[in-house]
Design a protein around this motif. Structure first.
Motif, PDB file in Angstrom:
ATOM      1  N   THR A 128    -106.106 -57.904  40.816  1.00 40.89           N
ATOM      2  CA  THR A 128    -104.806 -57.246  40.726  1.00 40.89           C
ATOM      3  C   THR A 128    -103.684 -58.167  41.163  1.00 40.89           C
ATOM      4  OG1 THR A 128    -105.744 -55.028  41.029  1.00 40.89           O
ATOM      5  CG2 THR A 128    -103.424 -55.318  41.586  1.00 40.89           C
ATOM      6  N   LEU A 129    -103.888 -58.887  42.270  1.00 43.73           N
ATOM      7  CA  LEU A 129    -102.855 -59.793  42.761  1.00 43.73           C
ATOM      8  C   LEU A 129    -102.586 -60.922  41.768  1.00 43.73           C
ATOM      9  CD1 LEU A 129    -103.769 -60.082  46.551  1.00 43.73           C
ATOM     10  CD2 LEU A 129    -101.942 -58.730  45.497  1.00 43.73           C
ATOM     11  N   ALA A 130    -103.642 -61.465  41.180  1.00 42.41           N
ATOM     12  CA  ALA A 130    -103.459 -62.554  40.219  1.00 42.41           C
ATOM     13  C   ALA A 130    -102.706 -62.083  38.983  1.00 42.41           C
ATOM     14  CB  ALA A 130    -104.821 -63.130  39.823  1.00 42.41           C
ATOM     15  N   LEU A 131    -103.086 -60.926  38.454  1.00 37.96           N
ATOM     16  CA  LEU A 131    -102.416 -60.400  37.270  1.00 37.96           C
ATOM     17  C   LEU A 131    -100.965 -60.044  37.567  1.00 37.96           C
ATOM     18  CD1 LEU A 131    -102.466 -59.337  34.351  1.00 37.96           C
ATOM     19  CD2 LEU A 131    -103.327 -57.162  35.252  1.00 37.96           C
ATOM     20  N   SER A 132    -100.724 -59.321  38.647  1.00 39.38           N
ATOM     21  CA  SER A 132     -99.366 -58.903  38.986  1.00 39.38           C
ATOM     22  C   SER A 132     -98.483 -60.095  39.345  1.00 39.38           C
ATOM     23  CB  SER A 132     -99.397 -57.912  40.148  1.00 39.38           C
ATOM     24  OG  SER A 132    -100.188 -56.787  39.840  1.00 39.38           O
ATOM     25  N   GLY A 133     -99.027 -61.021  40.134  1.00 36.46           N
ATOM     26  CA  GLY A 133     -98.241 -62.185  40.526  1.00 36.46           C
ATOM     27  C   GLY A 133     -97.867 -63.059  39.348  1.00 36.46           C
ATOM     28  N   ALA A 134     -98.835 -63.303  38.457  1.00 41.83           N
ATOM     29  CA  ALA A 134     -98.538 -64.123  37.280  1.00 41.83           C
ATOM     30  C   ALA A 134     -97.508 -63.455  36.382  1.00 41.83           C
ATOM     31  CB  ALA A 134     -99.830 -64.386  36.499  1.00 41.83           C
ATOM     32  N   ALA A 135     -97.627 -62.136  36.184  1.00 43.23           N
ATOM     33  CA  ALA A 135     -96.673 -61.424  35.337  1.00 43.23           C
ATOM     34  C   ALA A 135     -95.282 -61.411  35.958  1.00 43.23           C
ATOM     35  CB  ALA A 135     -97.159 -59.995  35.090  1.00 43.23           C
ATOM     36  N   LEU A 137     -93.979 -63.563  38.141  1.00 39.04           N
ATOM     37  CA  LEU A 137     -93.403 -64.909  38.110  1.00 39.04           C
ATOM     38  C   LEU A 137     -92.919 -65.260  36.708  1.00 39.04           C
ATOM     39  CD1 LEU A 137     -92.840 -67.619  39.478  1.00 39.04           C
ATOM     40  CD2 LEU A 137     -95.190 -68.299  38.942  1.00 39.04           C
ATOM     41  N   THR A 138     -93.743 -64.988  35.704  1.00 34.11           N
ATOM     42  CA  THR A 138     -93.357 -65.298  34.330  1.00 34.11           C
ATOM     43  C   THR A 138     -92.145 -64.489  33.898  1.00 34.11           C
ATOM     44  OG1 THR A 138     -95.696 -65.692  33.826  1.00 34.11           O
ATOM     45  CG2 THR A 138     -94.199 -65.468  31.960  1.00 34.11           C
ATOM     46  N   ALA A 139     -92.156 -63.190  34.208  1.00 31.71           N
ATOM     47  CA  ALA A 139     -91.036 -62.339  33.816  1.00 31.71           C
ATOM     48  C   ALA A 139     -89.744 -62.773  34.494  1.00 31.71           C
ATOM     49  CB  ALA A 139     -91.342 -60.880  34.159  1.00 31.71           C
ATOM     50  N   THR A 140     -89.829 -63.160  35.764  1.00 35.06           N
ATOM     51  CA  THR A 140     -88.625 -63.577  36.492  1.00 35.06           C
ATOM     52  C   THR A 140     -88.040 -64.853  35.900  1.00 35.06           C
ATOM     53  OG1 THR A 140     -89.490 -62.576  38.525  1.00 35.06           O
ATOM     54  CG2 THR A 140     -87.725 -64.188  38.757  1.00 35.06           C
ATOM     55  N   VAL A 141     -88.895 -65.841  35.648  1.00 33.45           N
ATOM     56  CA  VAL A 141     -88.412 -67.109  35.089  1.00 33.45           C
ATOM     57  C   VAL A 141     -87.800 -66.890  33.709  1.00 33.45           C
ATOM     58  CG1 VAL A 141     -89.115 -69.386  34.273  1.00 33.45           C
ATOM     59  CG2 VAL A 141     -90.021 -68.499  36.433  1.00 33.45           C
ATOM     60  N   LEU A 142     -88.508 -66.169  32.838  1.00 33.71           N
ATOM     61  CA  LEU A 142     -87.988 -65.928  31.492  1.00 33.71           C
ATOM     62  C   LEU A 142     -86.692 -65.122  31.529  1.00 33.71           C
ATOM     63  CD1 LEU A 142     -91.252 -65.104  29.490  1.00 33.71           C
ATOM     64  CD2 LEU A 142     -89.865 -67.186  29.374  1.00 33.71           C
ATOM     65  N   ALA A 143     -86.647 -64.105  32.385  1.00 30.06           N
ATOM     66  CA  ALA A 143     -85.459 -63.261  32.455  1.00 30.06           C
ATOM     67  C   ALA A 143     -84.247 -64.047  32.934  1.00 30.06           C
ATOM     68  CB  ALA A 143     -85.716 -62.068  33.366  1.00 30.06           C
ATOM     69  N   ILE A 144     -84.433 -64.895  33.944  1.00 30.89           N
ATOM     70  CA  ILE A 144     -83.307 -65.672  34.463  1.00 30.89           C
ATOM     71  C   ILE A 144     -82.836 -66.692  33.436  1.00 30.89           C
ATOM     72  CG2 ILE A 144     -82.662 -67.385  36.197  1.00 30.89           C
ATOM     73  CD1 ILE A 144     -84.346 -65.877  38.200  1.00 30.89           C
ATOM     74  N   ALA A 219     -98.820 -57.985  28.421  1.00 28.55           N
ATOM     75  CA  ALA A 219     -98.347 -56.597  28.460  1.00 28.55           C
ATOM     76  C   ALA A 219     -97.530 -56.325  29.718  1.00 28.55           C
ATOM     77  CB  ALA A 219     -99.548 -55.641  28.385  1.00 28.55           C
ATOM     78  N   LEU A 220     -98.008 -56.790  30.858  1.00 29.37           N
ATOM     79  CA  LEU A 220     -97.294 -56.537  32.109  1.00 29.37           C
ATOM     80  C   LEU A 220     -96.010 -57.356  32.185  1.00 29.37           C
ATOM     81  CD1 LEU A 220     -97.501 -54.866  34.654  1.00 29.37           C
ATOM     82  CD2 LEU A 220     -98.796 -56.717  35.729  1.00 29.37           C
ATOM     83  N   THR A 221     -96.033 -58.570  31.655  1.00 29.36           N
ATOM     84  CA  THR A 221     -94.828 -59.404  31.642  1.00 29.36           C
ATOM     85  C   THR A 221     -93.743 -58.771  30.780  1.00 29.36           C
ATOM     86  OG1 THR A 221     -96.129 -61.430  31.967  1.00 29.36           O
ATOM     87  CG2 THR A 221     -93.916 -61.677  31.060  1.00 29.36           C
ATOM     88  N   VAL A 222     -94.122 -58.305  29.601  1.00 28.65           N
ATOM     89  CA  VAL A 222     -93.146 -57.685  28.697  1.00 28.65           C
ATOM     90  C   VAL A 222     -92.532 -56.443  29.334  1.00 28.65           C
ATOM     91  CG1 VAL A 222     -92.927 -56.447  26.496  1.00 28.65           C
ATOM     92  CG2 VAL A 222     -94.162 -58.612  26.592  1.00 28.65           C
ATOM     93  N   SER A 223     -93.330 -55.693  30.088  1.00 26.95           N
ATOM     94  CA  SER A 223     -92.794 -54.483  30.714  1.00 26.95           C
ATOM     95  C   SER A 223     -91.845 -54.797  31.865  1.00 26.95           C
ATOM     96  CB  SER A 223     -93.946 -53.612  31.224  1.00 26.95           C
ATOM     97  OG  SER A 223     -94.604 -54.217  32.321  1.00 26.95           O
ATOM     98  N   ALA A 273     -82.078 -59.192  44.132  1.00 20.31           N
ATOM     99  CA  ALA A 273     -82.037 -57.848  44.709  1.00 20.31           C
ATOM    100  C   ALA A 273     -82.851 -56.858  43.880  1.00 20.31           C
ATOM    101  CB  ALA A 273     -80.590 -57.377  44.817  1.00 20.31           C
ATOM    102  N   LEU A 274     -82.813 -57.022  42.554  1.00 17.72           N
ATOM    103  CA  LEU A 274     -83.545 -56.105  41.683  1.00 17.72           C
ATOM    104  C   LEU A 274     -85.048 -56.292  41.805  1.00 17.72           C
ATOM    105  CD1 LEU A 274     -83.191 -53.931  39.458  1.00 17.72           C
ATOM    106  CD2 LEU A 274     -83.314 -55.781  37.781  1.00 17.72           C
ATOM    107  N   LEU A 275     -85.495 -57.513  42.073  1.00 17.55           N
ATOM    108  CA  LEU A 275     -86.929 -57.765  42.191  1.00 17.55           C
ATOM    109  C   LEU A 275     -87.563 -56.888  43.258  1.00 17.55           C
ATOM    110  CD1 LEU A 275     -87.229 -61.642  41.834  1.00 17.55           C
ATOM    111  CD2 LEU A 275     -88.157 -59.912  40.304  1.00 17.55           C
ATOM    112  N   GLY A 276     -86.876 -56.748  44.393  1.00 17.34           N
ATOM    113  CA  GLY A 276     -87.419 -55.920  45.462  1.00 17.34           C
ATOM    114  C   GLY A 276     -87.520 -54.461  45.089  1.00 17.34           C
ATOM    115  N   THR A 277     -86.543 -53.961  44.345  1.00 15.89           N
ATOM    116  CA  THR A 277     -86.541 -52.545  43.979  1.00 15.89           C
ATOM    117  C   THR A 277     -87.489 -52.239  42.821  1.00 15.89           C
ATOM    118  OG1 THR A 277     -84.674 -52.841  42.455  1.00 15.89           O
ATOM    119  CG2 THR A 277     -84.157 -52.340  44.750  1.00 15.89           C
ATOM    120  N   ARG A 278     -87.880 -53.256  42.043  1.00 14.34           N
ATOM    121  CA  ARG A 278     -88.751 -53.018  40.883  1.00 14.34           C
ATOM    122  C   ARG A 278     -90.230 -53.199  41.215  1.00 14.34           C
ATOM    123  NH1 ARG A 278     -85.672 -50.381  37.315  1.00 14.34           N
ATOM    124  NH2 ARG A 278     -87.163 -50.861  35.686  1.00 14.34           N
TER     125      ARG A 278
END
Length: 347
Positions: A128-135, A137-144, A219-223, A273-278
């Protein structure tokens, strides 16, 4: 959250003993210490609430323990089972015993998994940690990156594509994205496996885990991307219209230099700030994605522990999720304080 440049009259800046303003790193450390002091009693209250709420469940845990034999068991057998599994105790007694075991490093025995809770966590939590952490990190980098580029080119093709993607997938639940990937990529194209983290009957390997983890990771990154992207893009657009950026442009600063030196440092703060709330959304999304793809994480055992009133495992999972949310919120706020000295968060 308050910028020092806009403090109300009579509000003093924080100073070190030497009379200089407190450094952003020191302020971030102080904030983390305060959040930790708040998190300890809050986590204890959450764990107690889990035992109290679970005790009100209409499910009989013996039904999960006995399976098909439950309806054939006599009352005396059921009473003996309740005493053996210690499900006849008041919730507060069960909670207090769990807290005592936790202080000794013993999280108890999981009746649904027939293993110590520490063993269940050791086997499943890394997935769970590997999947969530990778998603994340990827989502944050792509979004920024995409948010900054789209904001700098407001109204252009890239901006319209990114905004359309974000708005569309913000309304699509993670399980729909997961099912679409299974149908198209795994079943239709047969490019990647549809479930699990290894081939049936095979042992876990790094190569197998990575190959099976591609689809749930996507799937988790896209969400996770939409709200982060829209927040970054909005912050970039707002910073471009600010007096500071207009002044930099008047001095001949443009392009990458303008984005890196004047726009990005300010625009990344709302995203932090949004990362903490999401994080609660990430945990819920991970549970859904794991269920669809049969990923051997914590989702399945969480559902089973809730249905069967497996108090030790349910409490451990819930407290771990609460700690993750509290830690994520504290770290995101501390990062904002460390990045921009003007940001002031008191609690």
């Amino acid at each position: 959250m308050e910028a020092l440049g806009t403090l109300a009259p009579g509000t003093a800046r924080e100073h070190t003993p030497a009379g200089r303003p407190a450094g952003p790193l020191r302020a971030a450390v102080r904030l983390l210490a305060l959040r930790t002091a708040i998190a300890v009693p809050l986590t204890a209250a959450i764990s107690a609430a889990i035992f109290a709420v679970a005790s009100l469940s209409p499910f009989d845990p013996l039904a999960a323990y006995l399976g098909g034999n439950y309806q054939f068991a006599t009352q005396s057998q059921r009473d003996a089972m309740r005493e053996a599994y210690r499900t006849d105790r008041p919730w507060y007694q069960a909670w207090w015993e769990w807290v005592g075991g936790l202080s000794r490093g013993d999280l108890g025995w999981s009746s649904t998994q027939s293993q110590p809770v520490t063993t269940v966590l050791a086997e499943r939590l890394p997935f769970t940690l590997a999947l969530s952490g990778a998603a994340l990190l990827t989502a944050t980098v792509l979004a920024i990156v995409l948010g900054c580029l789209a904001g700098m080119r407001r109204g252009g093709m890239l901006d319209r594509v990114c905004t359309g993607f974000a708005v569309t997938f913000a309304a699509v639940p993670p399980f729909v994205v997961s099912l679409a990937l299974v149908v198209v990529v795994a079943v239709g194209l047969r490019w990647l496996p549809a479930s699990g983290a290894a081939a049936p009957g095979a042992d876990y390997t790094i190569e197998g885990i990575l190959r099976h983890g591609v689809l749930p990771w996507i799937a988790l990154t896209v969400s996770m991307i939409p709200w982060l992207l829209l927040t970054t893009r909005t912050a970039v657009v707002a910073s471009i219209d600010s007096d500071a950026v207009r002044g930099a442009r008047s001095r001949g600063v443009h392009g990458w230099t303008l984005l890196r030196g004047h726009v990005a440092p300010v625009s990344v703060l709302p995203t932090l700030a949004l990362l903490g709330t999401r994080l609660p959304e990430l945990i819920a999304g991970a549970a859904i994605v794991e269920t669809v793809f049969g990923w051997p994480g914590m989702a399945a055992v969480l559902v089973n522990s809730a249905a069967a009133l497996d108090f030790p495992l349910l409490a451990a999972l819930t407290v771990a999720a609460a700690v993750a949310v509290l830690a994520g919120s504290a770290l995101s706020d501390a990062a904002a304080v460390a990045v921009d000295p003007r940001v002031r968060i008191t609690a």
